[in-house]
Write an enzyme that holds these catalytic residues in place. Structure first.
Site, PDB file in Angstrom:
ATOM      1  N   GLY A 172       0.785  -1.223   0.000  1.00 46.79           N
ATOM      2  CA  GLY A 172       0.000   0.000   0.000  1.00 46.79           C
ATOM      3  C   GLY A 172       0.816   1.271   0.000  1.00 46.79           C
ATOM      4  O   GLY A 172       0.315   2.343   0.334  1.00 46.79           O
ATOM      5  N   CYS A 173       2.080   1.182  -0.381  1.00 49.39           N
ATOM      6  CA  CYS A 173       2.895   2.396  -0.435  1.00 49.39           C
ATOM      7  C   CYS A 173       3.060   2.838  -1.885  1.00 49.39           C
ATOM      8  O   CYS A 173       2.923   2.045  -2.810  1.00 49.39           O
ATOM      9  CB  CYS A 173       4.258   2.149   0.195  1.00 49.39           C
ATOM     10  SG  CYS A 173       4.124   1.807   1.963  1.00 49.39           S
ATOM     11  N   GLU A 174       3.376   4.103  -2.072  1.00 51.43           N
ATOM     12  CA  GLU A 174       3.525   4.615  -3.435  1.00 51.43           C
ATOM     13  C   GLU A 174       4.836   4.171  -4.043  1.00 51.43           C
ATOM     14  O   GLU A 174       5.052   4.267  -5.230  1.00 51.43           O
ATOM     15  CB  GLU A 174       3.458   6.133  -3.416  1.00 51.43           C
ATOM     16  CG  GLU A 174       2.243   6.602  -2.654  1.00 51.43           C
ATOM     17  CD  GLU A 174       1.708   7.892  -3.194  1.00 51.43           C
ATOM     18  OE1 GLU A 174       1.674   8.847  -2.410  1.00 51.43           O
ATOM     19  OE2 GLU A 174       1.333   7.956  -4.375  1.00 51.43           O
ATOM     20  N   SER A 175       5.747   3.728  -3.195  1.00 54.28           N
ATOM     21  CA  SER A 175       7.000   3.156  -3.679  1.00 54.28           C
ATOM     22  C   SER A 175       7.112   1.803  -2.993  1.00 54.28           C
ATOM     23  O   SER A 175       6.296   1.451  -2.157  1.00 54.28           O
ATOM     24  CB  SER A 175       8.162   4.053  -3.282  1.00 54.28           C
ATOM     25  OG  SER A 175       8.202   4.143  -1.872  1.00 54.28           O
TER      26      SER A 175
END
Ligand code: PLP
Ligand code: PLP
Lengths: 402, 145, 402, 145
Positions: free
Chosen positions: B60-63
């Site tokens: 669920g992280c953008e990276s």
């Protein structure tokens, strides 16, 4: 000539942040004043619940709401307003299609879904397929990011291919499909076609009768209209055959514990109090858009996009994904080992708003071999200065991070 | 056990939150804060590929973010983390300063979100429910329960 | 003392039509200026798509949207904001429950639905029952229009009774149920309880933790908030067990043609771009309402309703349906052989807005032996003059039509 | 065949649209128009219960409406209608004036909605898609196809 400064002045948010360079238009557009005014005027002069109104305010609200349906029908050139169903957005519209039109399919039938679809035009069909034992045929794309028409022909020739889910234009890499050719091919094989127009409507003319598609969906918030409203166009012949989806008020004719009779289309697909003010706002946006010189808007966007991609190609280390002959004014980028998120943070520090991530198109990103990209997406209120500044900050940022 | 090479960083031991607070507060603009985060990231070791396994990936992280945590013999929590984004890695440096090599109870009473907010960096918290920095901190705290 | 004139001034529509007597509040309420301002301010200063935002506007939009969720959680006294799911309205919320919580039920299980439910709290369960071979147990009402608690006890004792669908207050005849007792009974039998609070929230305090209900739904537009927004509260324990419903962006974690993983609750229940501005408007309305002296508002409404029903009883030929001990400020009327529609038309000619019809509660109307009623429903901005004038015109009209 | 007692009304024969237009236009207020509709309704016979069968009920109206239509030997359409609402019955009188005892082609070129609008009575049309007066007119026109 298109006067971008005058055009831009119609958008209160852009006036509120004079330094802001908003290049995240594929996620959502800003709203012109007239749209906000129309929604507000609805609440201040016509607010009531629609249908079955025995008083004048209810009549005014019903006229506003049903008038919005007429406006949408004209915008899409639908044969009748009855073919327009209001939803929360494109996503709900596609879920509605999967849960109604999808019920006409039988176990073993096949749904063709292109690899570049937004999750909204994939997951509902996947869920349907699981429930009804259908299969999904993933339709590949060419190296330039267009639908592989040869593969489409092969798929359409399969005896159980019943439905094609395809986007008019890709939100992740911007390719504009040859949607007329695709719809024609599909129709020749008696395959139903659901077109996801979420990215197209703000930029391209749409004529559902000319396309001959069975379904076409879009979201208001991506076409200068409010959040909370979207549209499913369903061709009347198909509409007459499909069951309801959500149950509740408005969509029924008679209700009893012993059984319930549904209203005639499209009423049976709109359960409960609809997003009335949002439909009014959408109609205002579409009316306003139709009043613009749309060819000039598109020419402006195309020129900016040319400037953008020319500039991008001159910056070392920038990879542009998607090289379709016809593209939206949108560019998806990666930067070698520099992470798109980091670049976006430095752009943001200079008040340049772009989006980073998988853009809800993970199968496409997998096909491209990337996990994340930075997307710059333009709208008609963007200026040549916006693009120039974005290019300059981008070049500096990459310099610094490398 | 966390491989020692992943723990070869100064955060939470020679670098403290007080020091970082001063440096971050001195960086007035977002630009400056971003640069600082990039600098901090360079002091965190890049994990060799073999350690970046699915079981230690924070979703669920953008990276992409990888996180390993363990309790040392003396009761301190050891934390190591990496990301393919420099800025996120800089944020991970802040997280490690708060959570790495700290005694359990010290951390439990610490309000990391409040600390970030006081630095004017809440934008990294609010990206989304259950995403980003918040997801990372939640993962750490959950593993400790 | 509650100053109704000052209160009323907060509603632009009522100022725009000074002669209007709006008594159709159970259909939808008017909106206070601060709600319209909040929605507009969102569009003018924070508009962006939510979640995964790499820029400050997206952060502002996300904060506004997630902040709205926190406000709703406080309004209902939910244990956590994660238990709040935004929908288009109460109807969509109930469909969501039927399609998610409903999937936990097995063929042969029973759903208890009261006879006075709005179609929105009946049809979705009927559709579910048909799909999953469940049965619906129609729960009767007493002569005064309250849930028959004795029958409820019998039903709850049945081994397969799994879910109770019940309204906090009836939109058609106004009865306020003893919802605490009902929830307690249901919980003792391990029966899930879904409470339809559409009519309650604008008037009565709600505390989902105290009630101990598993689900609670309402619509924004009936509680001084915009159209296009509603809420489903789902208790965390239940939330963790239920599958997604609609598919699309936001609700997934990873998507591939080979299979899709869903996001953690409540994210997996909100597919696509949500009604962001409408959630902000709802939060503004709930914040505003919480700032009012709600006991004083209720006392004012109750006094008006007393005046109304006293007056109605003095007019020959008026039948009031529903005599519950606790009633909303709402009266459902018939007039012997004079049709409610005709009466409403004459009221409308005098700018008095009421509603006529089955009020989406046909099973109840059948139980009452009527096909149509005229409903007068009050809100806190109504005045004693409104009521007096309505009574006078009503008396004249009946005189004339008889 | 429609029972003659249901056809015992003047609308479309002795009363014409031109006459009704003049009367309606003279009724300036909504109140006055409502009263006029109630008056008109009194000139339409109340149907005995045995004729109010489900097959001639028009659905989707705010009141109950029954409608019977047939073609007489001379090619004219005969229409009879009743409602439990006086105002709707008054509106039915307008409908009958337009559609009863008219030669087929006369009616096909007539714009009843436009006529009502010109009288300032469109509120009776817009209640809902496929409801109310519009549903009645559509039912008549559909049966004639
Ligand atoms: C191509 C495409 N389809 C569907 C959607 C879903 O639209 P919404 O989130 O408004 O429901 C989007 C928006 O992200 C999109 O770009
Ligand atoms: C008791 C009750 N439940 C549900 C609903 C449905 O609400 P909505 O139409 O806003 O979805 C209503 C509104 O009419 C209602 O009164």
């Amino acid at each position: 000539m298109f006067d971008v400064a005058a055009f831009k002045q119609q958008f209160p948010l852009l006036g509120h942040y004079p330094e802001l360079i908003y290049l995240d238009n594929a996620a959502t557009t800003q709203k012109p004043r007239c749209v906000l005014d129309a929604e507000r005027a609805y609440y201040e002069t016509s607010n009531a619940n629609v249908h079955r109104g025995a008083h004048r305010l209810a009549v005014a609200a019903t006229e506003a709401y049903e008038g919005a349906r007429d406006t949408v029908a004209r915008f899409l050139n639908a044969a009748s307003s009855d073919e327009i169903i209001f939803t929360r957005g494109a996503t709900e519209a596609l879920n509605l299609l999967a849960n109604t039109v999808g019920m006409l399919l039988s176990p073993g039938d096949e749904i063709i879904v292109s690899t570049l679809e937004h999750h909204a035009n994939l997951v509902p069909w996947q869920m349907l397929a699981e429930r009804r034992q259908l299969s999904i045929l993933p339709l590949g794309i060419t190296a330039s990011g267009e639908i592989d028409l040869a593969e489409l022909a092969t798929f359409l020739a399969r005896p159980r291919a019943r439905l094609l889910a395809i986007s008019h234009a890709s939100n992740a890499i911007g390719s504009i499909q040859d949607i007329q050719a695709i719809c024609d091919m599909s129709r020749q094989h008696n395959c139903l076609t659901a077109v996801d127009g979420a990215q197209a409507v703000a930029h391209l003319p749409v004529d559902v009768q000319a396309l001959g598609c069975d379904m076409y969906v879009f979201s208001g918030h991506k076409v200068y209209a409010p959040t909370g409203i979207g549209v499913a166009y369903i061709h009347n012949k198909l509409l007459q055959r499909i069951p309801p989806w959500q149950g509740g008020g408005e969509m029924i004719e008679t209700v009893a514990f012993s059984g319930t009779r549904y209203a005639t289309p499209p009423g049976h697909l709109e359960a409960g109090t609809p997003p009335i003010a949002q439909a009014v706002g959408l109609a205002a946006a579409l009316t306003w858009l139709a009043q613009q010189d749309r060819a000039a808007l598109l020419a402006h966007e195309t020129a900016l996009h040319q400037q953008l991609e020319d500039g991008l190609r001159a910056i070392p280390g920038v990879v542009i994904h998607g090289q379709a002959a016809h593209k939206l004014s949108l560019s998806a980028l990666t930067f070698g080992h520099v992470h798109p998120y980091d670049v976006a943070q430095f752009l943001d520090a200079q008040q340049i708003a772009v989006r980073v991530g998988h853009h809800c198109a993970q199968p496409l990103q997998q096909a491209l071999g990337i996990t994340s990209s930075l997307r710059i997406s333009l709208a008609a209120y963007n200026t040549a200065d916006d693009v120039a500044r974005c290019l300059a900050v981008l070049a500096d940022t990459l310099d610094m991070l490398n | 056990m966390i491989p020692t090479e992943l723990l070869a960083h100064p955060f939470g031991q020679t670098i403290t939150l007080t020091q970082l607070a001063a440096t971050l507060d001195a960086a007035a603009s977002w630009e400056a804060k971003n640069r600082l985060l990039v600098q901090l990231s360079r002091q965190l070791p890049d994990w060799p590929a073999e350690y970046k396994t699915a079981d230690c990936k924070v979703s669920g992280c953008e990276s992409q973010v990888w996180l390993r945590q363990d309790r040392s013999a003396d009761g301190h929590w050891q934390v190591a983390a990496d990301s393919d984004s420099r800025i996120v890695k800089g944020l991970l440096a802040l997280v490690l300063t708060a959570y790495h090599h700290q005694p359990t109870n010290a951390v439990q009473t610490f309000d990391f979100e409040g600390w970030l907010q006081a630095r004017g960096m809440q934008r990294f918290l609010t990206a989304s429910r259950g995403n980003g920095l918040r997801a990372i901190v939640q993962t750490i705290e959950k593993q400790r329960q």
